[in-house]
Design an enzyme around this catalytic site. Structure first.
Site: not given
Ligand code: NAP
Length: 246
Positions: A141, A154
């Protein structure tokens, strides 16, 4: 693109947000996709249906990435279903912002279990099973570069992911497998939006010189490049995709 339909990609956390966009994009690129989720079965099935509706191939696979046995089982299912695994996208992750001094043991452990150990669990399986020419794409991130209050734990998990990425790229010498990470800036998903006021979201949107919030497809585009034939010489790198925020 020159990807054959027989190449297989596992995308963790692909039921929602960035992972869902990646799963759909890789399917469009010609990959057969394993749509991993932990609890969101119906949204994961929706992603599979969307891919199939466009003529792609996908299955959903329930596995909590923090559970090493469940992760091994998911790799087994993918191999049984499709005979090979070429790409691992370690996208599953969680974020709860809290000052370090107010973070409970449980919250600390949960973040490291999912973000750091989850990535480790899947990389360890990938090392045993990925084909020559394979790709591992981890998720860090841009918050790691910003050092904002509330992100200590985080960011600690994402620092671990970046360390794994650099070292693992070298440990896979001779296997013709690349290991990279994407480090997004703020992206409009549940993980970013939940718990933030409209005012705070507007502030984040103004941070990049491109003056907007990132969208899941902005990141799926980068993953598509890293997983595809044109990124074969990119290895051991962290790609910050954040509109120029840092
Ligand atoms: P999100 O919308 O909250 O989606 C998270 C996904 O991860 C969901 O499909 C969830 O599925 C799954 N998940 C959570 N816990 C899990 C587990 N224990 N095992 C398997 N699946 C799991 O998050 P996102 O924003 O798309 O983030 C995706 C990645 O990008 C993450 O690694 C995050 O740290 C990174 N990131 C995001 C941002 C941002 O601004 N959004 C910025 C920087 C980095 P379930 O609902 O089935 O648990």
């Amino acid at each position: 693109m020159s990807i054959t339909t027989s190449q297989v990609a596992i995308v963790t956390g692909a039921s929602r947000g960035i992972g869902a966009a990646i799963a759909e994009r890789l399917a469009n690129d010609g990959f057969t996709v394993v749509v991993n989720y932990s609890g969101s079965a119906a949204p994961a099935e929706d992603v599979v249906r969307k891919i199939e509706a466009k003529g792609g191939k996908a299955i959903s696979a329930q596995a909590d990435v923090s559970d090493a046995i469940a992760v091994a089982r998911m790799f087994d299912s993918a191999e049984t279903a499709f005979g090979r695994i070429d790409v691992l996208v370690n996208n599953a992750g969680i974020l709860k912002t809290l000052p370090l001094a107010e973070t409970s043991d449980e919250e600390f452990d949960r973040h490291f279990a999912i973000n750091a150990k989850g990535t480790f669990n899947a990389m360890r399986e990938a090392a045993k099973r990925l084909q020559s020419g394979g790709r591992i794409i981890n998720f860090s991130s841009t918050t790691l570069a910003l050092n904002m209050p509330g992100y200590a734990v985080y960011n600690g998990t994402k620092a671990a992911v970046e360390a794994f990425t650099h070292v693992f790229a070298k440990e896979l010498r001779g296997r013709n497998i690349t290991v990279n990470a994407v480090a997004p800036g703020p992206i409009a998903t549940d993980l970013f939006l939940n718990g933030k006021s409209d005012e705070l979201i507007a502030q984040f949107s103004k941070m990049p010189p491109l003056e907007r919030l990132g969208q899941p497809d902005d990141i799926a585009n980068v993953v598509s490049f890293l997983a595809g034939p044109d990124a074969g010489w990119v290895n051991g790198q962290i790609v910050r995709a954040n509109g120029g925020v840092a």
